[in-house]
Design an enzyme around this catalytic site. Structure first.
Site, PDB file in Angstrom:
ATOM      1  N   GLU A 124     -39.094 -41.360   7.547  1.00 30.20           N
ATOM      2  CA  GLU A 124     -39.894 -40.309   8.191  1.00 30.20           C
ATOM      3  C   GLU A 124     -40.369 -40.719   9.577  1.00 30.20           C
ATOM      4  O   GLU A 124     -40.330 -39.931  10.526  1.00 30.20           O
ATOM      5  CB  GLU A 124     -41.100 -39.931   7.317  1.00 30.20           C
ATOM      6  CG  GLU A 124     -40.763 -39.084   6.098  1.00 30.20           C
ATOM      7  CD  GLU A 124     -40.271 -39.901   4.904  1.00 30.20           C
ATOM      8  OE1 GLU A 124     -40.155 -41.143   5.029  1.00 30.20           O
ATOM      9  OE2 GLU A 124     -40.007 -39.299   3.853  1.00 30.20           O
TER      10      GLU A 124
ATOM     11  N   HIS B  85     -47.192 -34.911  -4.350  1.00 25.11           N
ATOM     12  CA  HIS B  85     -46.406 -33.826  -3.743  1.00 25.11           C
ATOM     13  C   HIS B  85     -47.234 -32.547  -3.607  1.00 25.11           C
ATOM     14  O   HIS B  85     -46.667 -31.477  -3.418  1.00 25.11           O
ATOM     15  CB  HIS B  85     -45.193 -33.478  -4.613  1.00 25.11           C
ATOM     16  CG  HIS B  85     -44.110 -34.499  -4.617  1.00 25.11           C
ATOM     17  ND1 HIS B  85     -44.220 -35.711  -5.250  1.00 25.11           N
ATOM     18  CD2 HIS B  85     -42.876 -34.492  -4.072  1.00 25.11           C
ATOM     19  CE1 HIS B  85     -43.088 -36.397  -5.096  1.00 25.11           C
ATOM     20  NE2 HIS B  85     -42.264 -35.683  -4.392  1.00 25.11           N
TER      21      HIS B  85
END
Lengths: 328, 334
Positions: A62, A131
């Site tokens: 990322e 999440h």
């Protein structure tokens, strides 16, 4: 005017397709955006139209691929970087906060970073504590970036192109429970929407409910429940989390004299706290009571459905907060 | 005019003078900065590059003027060699509005869009992804040139180092990575922080052709850079240079330098890149006996001018504090 139905996911995809077709410098980069079609299937089918270079699968790095997006923006491209969930965006927070958001000011105005970063956010799909969080308020804290939260199909369709026109970094928060929502859109014409103003989603006179993203629907549900009790709510969809549209918020509170803020994030240090402060700073003497907040329980979002739902703002808890604000 | 077309170093007298002149500019500029720091003209962190000059000079000599440079917070030398006017760099050190970043960045954040000098990045390894992205933009736009990224060996401990090397190799991007290995990440010796202290071999595992070079020898550095940058420009993917070097001064002006032996510092000073090069060039007849002195005189004059400029420059008005946080208005077309 002819209309067509589409869901939020299709709206995101059509916005991506439009951007890629309109400007050769636009490309989409992120984990699983190409072969897989996007973790939420937003880019399904796009590789066949635009190729592997412009629908670019990135490794699970990322920080590097967000940083590379920033570098590519500095180098003349218009990257759209997709991060699978806001929880994973923390791995790229350094590049977003220390590079993208600082470069223009720190360089004395020499550099623009025209990057768009899209990420899924929010709870409600039983994805548990890594999440499901709503950390968009953290991004809203940072000077130098614009933060958008499309709550409707029209905004999912219409925010991307204006975001690409912005010479500064724009972060778009897509709530994961919204992707299947359907709505009608015009069949043709310019789909672009304003990305500076909040929107009034329901007109009302007794209390202002301020929400964003998936909480807007819940606020509208609460407003319908309350209408049966003779309480008339105005619902404001923030749409833009940074810079906040104080004008729309304050104008509504001045009219209704009561404010309830719904925020799927935790209450401590939240966007809800910021909005509450701004209301008391700018409309204190217009208020008939304390500003109420409906936020998530201060726990990591749990997996079992009943606990997850208990942790989140719900129409019932929003309605209860409005009644409290109304002293009913 | 800089010759960048050749993949080998041609040590004409003119080029030797240029190499020594650039190293001397960095050395004397930074010595002046240290002095100005004690006078409180320069504040904040001041990270001196003294001892490492051969790396910026050798590598940047091999780059074309439009080949982007991404550097770190120890970047005064890179900025000067890239061609930023010394006056603008000095004004930046002072925090004056005439500085290269309008005074907002200071020592650690020197930027210049017109020189394609992208900082001045003070997050260790934070510049590597930016360089990868700049190279990606060039590749997607069909522009054949390299992007050069400088960083210290401390960066090899960061995830971004590995992520970026992988991306550059995976996507075959035109990046020249230059690790200036001065053996200490602030006060932590390489051997105390890395299971494998050979940085160049770690780049090699990503399939990146990698070379370790004597970072005190400007000619060796330039030769390695020319080989590498030509391969990068030819589309052979990224290249990696590990320059083994040493900083003679402490990490910053706050550093008491307690973590290394005086004897070690003295031993490295015997390989001072300026004397190493000029002694050799004189004995080889490449430099003339008067060249060294003439360079010193010219550089002293340049520094005087730069300090005068910085002293006389204006502060940015406080009213402008919030300008350029974001752009004043959106563009009409992307």
């Amino acid at each position: 005017m002819t209309v067509r139905r589409m869901n939020y996911r299709e709206a995101v995809r059509e916005a991506l397709r439009e951007a890629l077709a309109r400007d050769k410098r636009v490309f989409l980069m992120g984990e699983d955006v190409n072969r897989y079609g996007g973790a939420y299937a937003c880019s399904l089918g796009l590789p066949a139209e635009f190729g592997d270079e412009r629908i670019r699968d990135a490794p699970l790095s990322e920080s590097a691929f967000v940083g590379a997006g920033i570098g590519a923006a500095l180098g003349g491209m218009r990257p759209i970087v997709e991060i699978m969930t806001i929880n994973f965006s923390l791995l790229a927070l350094d590049q977003i906060v220390n590079s993208a958001a600082t470069l223009r000011h720190m360089s004395g105005g020499q550099f623009s970073v025209p990057i768009v970063i899209r990420m899924a956010t929010g709870a409600g799909r039983q994805l548990a504590a890594q999440h499901s969080h709503s950390l968009e308020g953290w991004y809203g804290h940072i000077p130098g970036i614009r933060v958008l939260a499309p709550a409707t199909v029209a905004d999912a369709r219409g925010m991307l192109w204006p975001a690409l026109l912005d010479p500064d970094p724009v972060v778009i928060m897509e709530h994961a429970t919204l992707y299947n929502d359907e709505d009608e859109l015009p069949a043709e014409g310019d789909m672009s929407v304003d990305i500076t103003k909040a929107a009034k989603r329901r007109e009302g006179s007794d209390a202002t409910v301020i929400a964003h993203s998936a909480s807007v629907k819940k606020a509208l549900n609460a407003a319908e429940m309350l209408a049966g009790e003779g309480i008339d709510c105005e619902v404001i969809d923030l749409r833009i989390l940074r810079p906040l549209d104080d004008e729309t918020i304050v104008a509504s509170v001045r009219k209704t004299h009561r404010a309830v803020i719904v925020d799927e994030a935790w209450r401590s240090g939240s966007l809800a706290a910021e909005i509450s402060s701004r209301i008391t700073e700018q409309a204190f003497y217009d208020l008939d009571g304390a500003v109420e907040r409906v936020c998530s329980a201060e726990v990591p979002i749990p997996y079992p459905k009943h606990l997850e739902q208990a942790a989140l703002p719900q129409p019932q808890s929003i309605a209860a907060a409005v009644r409290k604000a109304m002293r009913r | 005019m800089r010759n960048i077309a050749d993949d080998r170093v041609h040590l004409t007298r003119e080029h030797a003078v240029e190499l020594l002149r650039q190293m001397t500019r960095i050395r004397r500029f930074e010595e002046k900065c240290a002095e100005l720091y004690t006078q409180e003209k320069i504040r904040g962190f001041l990270h001196l590059y003294i001892g490492e000059e051969a790396n910026a000079v050798g590598v940047i000599s091999a780059l074309a003027e439009d080949e982007a440079i991404v550097a770190t917070y120890r970047e005064h030398g890179h900025a000067l060699v890239r061609g930023l006017p010394m006056s603008e760099v000095m004004a930046e050190m002072f925090g004056k509005a005439a500085g290269s970043s309008r005074g907002r960045g200071g020592s650690m954040h020197i930027f210049s869009a017109r020189h394609r000098f992208f900082g001045g990045n003070a997050i260790v390894a934070g510049g590597l992804p930016l360089a990868v992205g700049l190279a990606l933009a060039d590749k997607m736009l069909g522009i054949e040139r390299a992007t050069c990224c400088f960083f210290g060996e401390g960066a090899a401990a960061e995830g971004e180092f590995h992520e970026s090397l992988n991306l550059a190799a995976l996507w075959h991007l035109p990046v020249l990575f230059v690790c200036e290995n001065n053996l200490y990440a602030m006060g932590t010796a390489l051997a105390r922080s890395q299971s494998n202290p050979s940085i160049s071999t770690r780049a090699a595992v990503y399939g990146i052709a990698s070379e370790a070079v004597d970072g005190m020898n400007v000619v060796d550095v330039e030769a390695a850079a020319r080989r590498a940058v030509h391969a990068v420009r030819r589309g052979e993917g990224p290249r990696f240079i590990e320059a083994k070097t040493y900083r003679f001064r402490a990490h910053s002006m706050f550093d008491a330098d307690l973590y290394r032996e005086k004897a070690e510092i003295e031993a490295w000073k015997k390989r001072d890149p300026l004397t190493l090069f000029s002694d050799w060039a004189l004995s080889a007849g490449v430099l003339h006996p008067d060249d060294r002195q003439e360079i010193e005189v010219d550089v002293a004059r340049e520094i005087d001018t730069a300090v005068g400029f910085a002293e006389a420059a204006e502060w940015e008005p406080v009213e402008d504090l919030a300008t350029d946080v974001v752009s004043p208005r959106p563009e009409t077309e992307p």
